[in-house]
Design a protein around this motif. Sequence first.
Motif, PDB file in Angstrom:
ATOM      1  N   UNK A  28       0.932  -1.160   0.076  1.00 51.04           N
ATOM      2  CA  UNK A  28      -0.069   0.110   0.067  1.00 51.04           C
ATOM      3  C   UNK A  28       0.759   1.378  -0.002  1.00 51.04           C
ATOM      4  N   UNK A  29       1.910   1.326   0.847  1.00 50.49           N
ATOM      5  CA  UNK A  29       2.810   2.395   0.982  1.00 50.49           C
ATOM      6  C   UNK A  29       3.521   2.548  -0.610  1.00 50.49           C
ATOM      7  N   UNK A  30       3.744   1.632  -1.160  1.00 50.87           N
ATOM      8  CA  UNK A  30       4.581   1.617  -2.368  1.00 50.87           C
ATOM      9  C   UNK A  30       3.599   2.152  -3.466  1.00 50.87           C
ATOM     10  N   UNK A 275      -9.389   8.707   6.245  1.00 50.56           N
ATOM     11  CA  UNK A 275      -8.526   9.857   7.119  1.00 50.56           C
ATOM     12  C   UNK A 275      -9.256  10.068   8.413  1.00 50.56           C
ATOM     13  N   UNK A 276     -10.790  10.118   8.352  1.00 53.46           N
ATOM     14  CA  UNK A 276     -11.538  10.260   9.422  1.00 53.46           C
ATOM     15  C   UNK A 276     -10.952   9.291  10.479  1.00 53.46           C
ATOM     16  N   UNK A 277     -10.975   8.136  10.399  1.00 53.52           N
ATOM     17  CA  UNK A 277     -10.390   6.901  11.248  1.00 53.52           C
ATOM     18  C   UNK A 277      -8.955   6.793  11.404  1.00 53.52           C
ATOM     19  N   UNK A 278      -8.120   7.360  10.865  1.00 56.89           N
ATOM     20  CA  UNK A 278      -6.614   7.501  10.714  1.00 56.89           C
ATOM     21  C   UNK A 278      -6.363   8.657  11.755  1.00 56.89           C
ATOM     22  N   UNK A 279      -7.074   9.917  11.575  1.00 56.86           N
ATOM     23  CA  UNK A 279      -6.884  11.064  12.486  1.00 56.86           C
ATOM     24  C   UNK A 279      -7.337  10.746  13.993  1.00 56.86           C
ATOM     25  N   UNK A 325      -5.459  10.152  -1.716  1.00 54.35           N
ATOM     26  CA  UNK A 325      -4.912   8.669  -1.777  1.00 54.35           C
ATOM     27  C   UNK A 325      -3.518   8.295  -1.181  1.00 54.35           C
ATOM     28  N   UNK A 326      -2.695   9.250  -1.698  1.00 56.82           N
ATOM     29  CA  UNK A 326      -1.448   9.324  -0.943  1.00 56.82           C
ATOM     30  C   UNK A 326      -1.221   9.313   0.326  1.00 56.82           C
ATOM     31  N   UNK A 327      -1.911  10.094   0.860  1.00 56.47           N
ATOM     32  CA  UNK A 327      -1.890  10.157   2.482  1.00 56.47           C
ATOM     33  C   UNK A 327      -2.415   8.992   3.008  1.00 56.47           C
ATOM     34  N   UNK A 332       1.794   7.518   7.938  1.00 56.00           N
ATOM     35  CA  UNK A 332       3.098   7.208   8.836  1.00 56.00           C
ATOM     36  C   UNK A 332       2.795   6.810  10.215  1.00 56.00           C
ATOM     37  N   UNK A 333       1.532   7.512  10.749  1.00 51.04           N
ATOM     38  CA  UNK A 333       1.155   7.536  12.130  1.00 51.04           C
ATOM     39  C   UNK A 333       1.766   8.819  12.893  1.00 51.04           C
TER      40      UNK A 333
END
Length: 382
Positions: A28-30, A275-279, A325-327, A332-333
């Motif tokens: 996914x990061x790649x 992003x809502x979950x990641x944040x 999408x990149x984000x 990175x956390x």
Amino acid sequence: MGKLFSLMIVLLLAGCASIEPQAERDAQRDAGLAIQEVYEQALPTLSEDKQRHFAQRLYRLTGEQRWRPLNRAYGERLMVRLEEDIAGLAEPGYAATRSRAIVADYSQRTAKQRARRAMLGEWGEIAFARSLLFRLVQAEYHDLLPAIEDHQRALDYQAEVDWAAFLTDPSVIEVYAAQVANYAYFLHQLGVMDLRREVEAAFRRHYPPERVAELDDAEYRNWLYGLTHFVIADSRYYQRDVDPEVHAWVLEALEREAADILARATADIQAEVALAFLLTSREDHPLVGRVREALMAAVDPASGIIPSPSGEVSLAGGEHRNVLAIMVLRWPGRLHPGPDLSDALGGRSAGWVGIAPCWMPTVELCQSAYTDGVLVHHKEVL
């Protein structure tokens, strides 16, 4: 011996299970890096606003100093525009005149834009007030507000605007949901007024669960877009994590809608859902993984980016979608606030002259000089 062998098998299987998720995450990061590389090559050809949008988010995602020049260039433009508007506010009728011009120039290309233009035309000086509000909060994000002469005049003006009526009006929420959430948080972050709870209540009244179930695709996406921006705006646009308890109602609504989000939402909105979950430090939520899978599957092999819902692969038109999408894919956390531009721009002299620096994949392609300590590039971006 049999027990020892069984234990070894269990440990081996456990090791494989831990390797597989890591390999998936690396993939996914790649994928995110591959999209980023396409945009890095094309970035000099994009508009200043697209460059700002991309560089701002990449800096906050990575903290890499190579993104500072584009952020600094934006800061230069931002201060000039703010100083013009703040000086204008000293003149009677300035805000009303600017509002009429903003509405007249508002794009009418899509049905959504036409609806927003009509709505803003009904709210007097709001068209100008919301433009000024955005610039003020951007200056605050970059620690530039104290350097802007008479900036308190702009804050005092914002305090006089009837934001409560505008941000809680159902007809406004209907076509401007994400902006409604944004402005409530911007006003609070600037210390102007706190309408966060009132706006949340109005939003939830307008979109009860039983109504959400009946929304058409356009209305459904407006609701989702607004929902995610309560979290995104609280994060100061990807500068910090936020309290999941404060936004539990948002996360619960997104969880209920997981299947429809994947089936009905655009890639932009799917990314903002993740992003809502990641944040809120919920990277382990299953919906994040499913959105990542959907974003990877959406990449067009020929162009290397995620196309529009209609299949268009325009780099400019797809910048918002692809940087989100990149984000999500690279997450990175850890986030990086700012960047703080006060040292670079906060002490500029009255004779300051600045031209937005060019940005190219290699430094050698830029020929630069300095004027009054500020980088000035003579070569235009091609």
